[in-house]
Design a protein around this motif. Structure first.
Motif, mmCIF file in Angstrom:
data_model
loop_
_atom_site.group_PDB
_atom_site.id
_atom_site.type_symbol
_atom_site.label_atom_id
_atom_site.label_comp_id
_atom_site.label_asym_id
_atom_site.label_seq_id
_atom_site.Cartn_x
_atom_site.Cartn_y
_atom_site.Cartn_z
ATOM 1 N N ASN A 353 0.831 -1.202 0.000
ATOM 2 C CA ASN A 353 0.000 0.000 0.000
ATOM 3 C C ASN A 353 0.872 1.262 0.000
ATOM 4 O O ASN A 353 0.565 2.246 -0.668
ATOM 5 C CB ASN A 353 -0.915 -0.029 1.225
ATOM 6 C CG ASN A 353 -2.135 0.868 1.057
ATOM 7 O OD1 ASN A 353 -3.105 0.770 1.790
ATOM 8 N ND2 ASN A 353 -2.101 1.773 0.082
ATOM 9 N N ALA A 354 1.991 1.180 0.733
ATOM 10 C CA ALA A 354 2.905 2.324 0.780
ATOM 11 C C ALA A 354 3.538 2.551 -0.587
ATOM 12 O O ALA A 354 3.604 3.694 -1.065
ATOM 13 C CB ALA A 354 3.976 2.089 1.838
ATOM 14 N N LEU A 356 2.308 1.713 -3.422
ATOM 15 C CA LEU A 356 1.211 2.212 -4.254
ATOM 16 C C LEU A 356 1.020 3.717 -4.042
ATOM 17 O O LEU A 356 0.928 4.492 -5.004
ATOM 18 C CB LEU A 356 -0.068 1.458 -3.853
ATOM 19 C CG LEU A 356 -1.084 1.118 -4.921
ATOM 20 C CD1 LEU A 356 -0.453 0.264 -6.005
ATOM 21 C CD2 LEU A 356 -2.242 0.357 -4.294
ATOM 22 N N GLY A 357 0.969 4.104 -2.784
ATOM 23 C CA GLY A 357 0.726 5.514 -2.435
ATOM 24 C C GLY A 357 1.833 6.419 -2.945
ATOM 25 O O GLY A 357 1.565 7.438 -3.592
ATOM 26 N N TYR A 358 3.091 6.027 -2.675
ATOM 27 C CA TYR A 358 4.212 6.885 -3.089
ATOM 28 C C TYR A 358 4.301 6.993 -4.596
ATOM 29 O O TYR A 358 4.545 8.074 -5.141
ATOM 30 C CB TYR A 358 5.533 6.359 -2.507
ATOM 31 C CG TYR A 358 5.704 6.723 -1.045
ATOM 32 C CD1 TYR A 358 5.649 8.063 -0.636
ATOM 33 C CD2 TYR A 358 5.916 5.744 -0.081
ATOM 34 C CE1 TYR A 358 5.793 8.385 0.710
ATOM 35 C CE2 TYR A 358 6.072 6.053 1.248
ATOM 36 C CZ TYR A 358 6.007 7.381 1.641
ATOM 37 O OH TYR A 358 6.149 7.716 2.954
ATOM 38 N N GLU A 360 1.973 6.707 -6.738
ATOM 39 C CA GLU A 360 0.848 7.511 -7.208
ATOM 40 C C GLU A 360 1.143 9.008 -7.006
ATOM 41 O O GLU A 360 0.911 9.831 -7.897
ATOM 42 C CB GLU A 360 -0.400 7.113 -6.412
ATOM 43 C CG GLU A 360 -1.689 7.722 -6.928
ATOM 44 C CD GLU A 360 -2.861 7.399 -6.007
ATOM 45 O OE1 GLU A 360 -2.633 6.802 -4.926
ATOM 46 O OE2 GLU A 360 -3.990 7.754 -6.347
ATOM 47 N N MET A 361 1.681 9.332 -5.805
ATOM 48 C CA MET A 361 1.987 10.733 -5.506
ATOM 49 C C MET A 361 3.073 11.257 -6.444
ATOM 50 O O MET A 361 3.005 12.401 -6.911
ATOM 51 C CB MET A 361 2.416 10.882 -4.044
ATOM 52 C CG MET A 361 1.230 10.792 -3.088
ATOM 53 S SD MET A 361 1.693 10.215 -1.448
ATOM 54 C CE MET A 361 2.356 11.686 -0.729
ATOM 55 N N PHE A 366 2.883 15.218 -7.024
ATOM 56 C CA PHE A 366 2.679 15.720 -5.674
ATOM 57 C C PHE A 366 3.974 16.240 -5.069
ATOM 58 O O PHE A 366 3.982 17.176 -4.285
ATOM 59 C CB PHE A 366 2.082 14.599 -4.819
ATOM 60 C CG PHE A 366 1.614 15.062 -3.478
ATOM 61 C CD1 PHE A 366 0.361 15.681 -3.329
ATOM 62 C CD2 PHE A 366 2.404 14.915 -2.346
ATOM 63 C CE1 PHE A 366 -0.070 16.112 -2.094
ATOM 64 C CE2 PHE A 366 1.977 15.353 -1.105
ATOM 65 C CZ PHE A 366 0.736 15.950 -0.977
ATOM 66 N N TYR A 367 5.086 15.579 -5.434
ATOM 67 C CA TYR A 367 6.394 15.999 -4.924
ATOM 68 C C TYR A 367 7.124 16.872 -5.930
ATOM 69 O O TYR A 367 8.340 16.830 -6.058
ATOM 70 C CB TYR A 367 7.252 14.775 -4.572
ATOM 71 C CG TYR A 367 6.714 13.995 -3.396
ATOM 72 C CD1 TYR A 367 6.603 14.599 -2.144
ATOM 73 C CD2 TYR A 367 6.342 12.671 -3.522
ATOM 74 C CE1 TYR A 367 6.100 13.891 -1.072
ATOM 75 C CE2 TYR A 367 5.854 11.961 -2.445
ATOM 76 C CZ TYR A 367 5.731 12.580 -1.218
ATOM 77 O OH TYR A 367 5.243 11.890 -0.142
#
Lengths: 573, 123
Positions: A353-354, A356-358, A360-361, A366-367
């Motif tokens: 999940n982590a 996946l999240g990173y 995606e960001m 996002f960064y």
């Protein structure tokens, strides 16, 4: 005493001869000789008594001599008749000739040749047909005719031609009756022989069958005693009528607590949970085979129980047989495996999940801004971790299904939500492969049904995903329709490569894909269809596959769902 | 304390996930804070009144279920929205009535961001 007299008489008239006709004739001769001897002896006895009593009888001396000679003659014939070395016909023939000679002295020649004693000559004719052979009556008719001619010459009277003809007629009658009698005897003998043969055959068959039966019985007994599985046989009332040592060991009950007890009494034990007692009674105490073995806890053991009806030759159920296997070790291993898989897949989800999240960001900037290549790389990380997550989810589902932990939540749902959701999840995936995903809800479908929509979605998504995976061009079509008032059909049809008949058998096995090469190019670990099948079965439905290689496949699910009651209906959205 | 932005508390024991979740909630316009331990979260809830709590269930020391029970029993936290974020689907489902939303992991950044945005109170 009577038996002894009978035995004595039997032994007196019995002769040792192998030919049954010869034996019969010799016996007859023996009876005749014994009769003649006995009556002669009696006559002599009476005469002696009378003479001794002082009666002055004028008896010719020849009577004494003749009678005594007759006794001796009979004895001689009797001996000769009993001697197997001398042919029977010789004794009989000589005896008859002797009789004929004897008759010549019985009366005056006149009387013999044409008077009152003429009849005596018919005696040897009749006897010859019986003692020698049927046609011998004609020979002795000839002898008799010759004898009365000789006597007529001696007496100087006319030859009695009618008497001679009469002798031949008597000969004819004797021949016919003797012949008939012999024929009848022969037939009786044949019938007897056949009967004897039949009896012997039956006896042999019976004894063979008995031997076979007892061999089989002891084989069965040996099997029953030797196998590690517990066996019990119940009659139609559920009474245990047969069991084996393994069962006694598994159930930890003494024999008298099992044998001749009702199944309900046997399972009513503090070692068995009431739920499991019910389960055993339901599946074993029923006159039909259990489809799959049931598992019950019995004390410290886990037993796998399977049962089948015992039928007689006409197919009527006459009881049930239950086989119980010690499943303790397997159950433990299975439990451990499922717990392990559940734990591992659960633990895998968090780091995934982590990732996946990173990713995606990163992709979404996002960064900070990313160039196209970087966004592409982030996208790939995202896709691959999604795939990995799906695999983990499948494993978790499989483990849950096997552990029996999967729960279903029955609620009213809109049928159109199924297809809407399917399109939202699968459209992009299908489009990316250049495929068209279509769906159709038949006009006879109701708006709502009651079921676990989440699990049904999972089944449909899995099937469509599978269809997309194995189809390179064309379309994947979903069709939802009514089968009957309680059953609803879901068809997923693709235009893919199809599945060979041999492979169709294994298509629903866990961890199996078709041939190594396919596995390589399609990813996944082959749990999808196994999960689909189990889910469908757990929801009380069935899944079918129809496929032609090169043309495509259709997976059909038939599921039972109820219509919502009015108050249950979900509000219109 | 009257922050200009609504306050979101993220309770998640995995540092990476709690980071992602707070970024997502933050992106939705919340002031955020995250705690990695159940007991710490419970203590924190004694002093703060968040608008939104993103709650994992399997936590060290005090479980998410107990934290949820505390929030629901505390009148001060009556308006607090609770979104359960768990990988344990069975337990998540069982708390569906008590929580405002249940999300089963994996949870994407966009998913949580959009949901938080919808739950954002008008200030």
């Amino acid at each position: 005493m009577r038996v002894n007299v009978q035995k004595l008489v039997s032994s007196l008239i019995d002769v040792s001869a192998t030919d049954p006709d010869d034996k019969r004739r010799r016996k007859l001769l023996s009876i005749l000789l014994l009769g003649i001897a006995a009556s002669t002896f009696l006559m002599l006895l009476v005469l002696v008594v009378l003479v001794l009593a002082g009666n002055n009888l004028e008896i010719d001396g020849a009577v004494w001599i003749g009678a005594t000679a007759l006794l001796f003659g009979c004895s001689a014939f009797y001996w000769s008749n009993r001697n197997p070395a001398i042919p029977g016909w010789v004794t009989s023939g000589v005896f008859l000739l002797f009789l004929m000679v004897l008759f010549m002295f019985g009366d005056t020649p006149e009387q013999l040749a044409g008077g009152r004693s003429l009849f005596v000559f018919t005696i040897p004719i009749i006897m010859a047909s019986i003692l020698l052979f049927p046609a011998a009556s004609f020979i002795f008719a000839g002898f008799s005719a010759f004898e009365i001619w000789y006597l007529a010459v001696q007496a100087g009277t006319l030859y009695n031609t009618f008497a001679a003809i009469g002798f031949f007629l008597v000969g004819l009658a004797s021949w016919l009756s003797a012949r008939n009698m012999e024929q009848a005897l022969r037939e009786v003998r044949t019938i007897n022989k056949e009967l004897d043969q039949r009896v012997a055959d039956r006896t042999r068959e019976l004894s063979e069958a008995l031997t076979r039966e007892s061999e089989q019985a002891s084989q069965r007994q040996a099997i029953l005693q030797g196998i590690a599985d517990g066996v019990m046989v119940m009659d139609t009332r559920g009474m245990v009528i047969l069991t084996n040592p393994a069962l006694i060991r598994l159930l930890e009950l003494p024999l008298d607590k099992i044998l001749n007890k009702n199944l309900a009494e046997v399972v009513r034990s503090p070692k068995v949970e009431p739920e499991d007692q019910e389960m055993i009674l339901r599946s074993v105490g029923y006159n039909q085979a259990t489809l799959a073995p049931i598992r019950v806890k019995w004390g410290v053991r886990t037993l796998s129980v399977i049962s089948a009806p015992v039928r007689d030759q006409k197919g009527r159920a006459i009881g049930n047989v239950a086989v119980m296997r010690d499943f303790t070790r397997e159950a433990e291993v299975e439990q451990m495996k499922n717990a392990f898989v559940a734990m591992v897949s659960h633990e895998l989800r968090t780091p995934l999940n982590a990732i996946l999240g990173y990713s995606e960001m990163l992709r979404d900037g996002f960064y900070g801004a990313v160039n196209e290549k970087q966004a592409n790389a982030a996208e790939r990380i995202l896709n691959n971790s999604s795939r990995l997550l799906n695999i983990v989810s499948d494993l978790l589902d499989q483990a849950r299904i096997e552990a029996g932990k999967l729960k279903f939540d029955y609620k009213p749902f809109h049928v159109s939500d199924l297809t809407d959701n399917l399109h939202s999840v699968m459209d992009k995936i299908a489009r990316d492969k250049g495929l068209e995903l279509t769906s159709r809800i038949d006009a006879n479908m109701p708006g709502q049904l009651v079921g676990d929509t989440h699990r049904l979605q999972q089944v449909l998504v899995n099937l469509v995903n599978n269809a997309v995976k194995f189809t390179d061009k064309g379309s994947v079509d979903v069709y939802i329709y009514k089968v009957n008032e309680q059953h609803w059909g879901f068809d997923v049809t693709d235009t893919g490569q199809g599945i060979a008949l041999d492979d169709q058998k294994h298509i629903f096995d866990p961890f199996r894909q078709l041939e190594g090469t396919v596995t390589r190019s399609h990813g996944g670990i082959g749990l999808g269809l196994a999960i689909v099948k189990r889910l469908v079965e757990l929801m009380g439905g069935q899944i079918f596959l129809k496929s032609i290689v090169g043309q495509g496949s259709t997976f059909t699910i038939i599921l039972p769902f109820e219509l919502p009651r009015k108050e249950e209906k979900e509000g219109e959205k | 304390m009257t922050p200009e932005k609504p306050f979101g508390l993220i309770v998640e024991d995995d540092p990476d996930l709690s980071n992602i979740f707070s970024e997502a909630v933050h992106a939705a316009g919340f002031e955020t804070e995250f705690v990695l331990n159940g007991r710490v979260a419970l203590e924190r809830l004694h002093t703060v009144t968040p608008h939104l709590v993103i709650l994992d269930l399997h936590l060290p020391e005090v479980s998410g279920k107990d934290i949820l029970a505390y929030i629901r029993s505390e009148p001060r936290l009556k308006k607090t929205m609770v979104v359960i974020a768990t990988a344990d689907a069975i337990m998540g489902e069982s708390l569906r009535d008590e929580a405002d939303f249940v999300l089963i992991k994996p949870i994407t950044f966009a998913q949580l961001r959009d949901m938080s945005a919808r739950l954002k109170p008008a200030m």
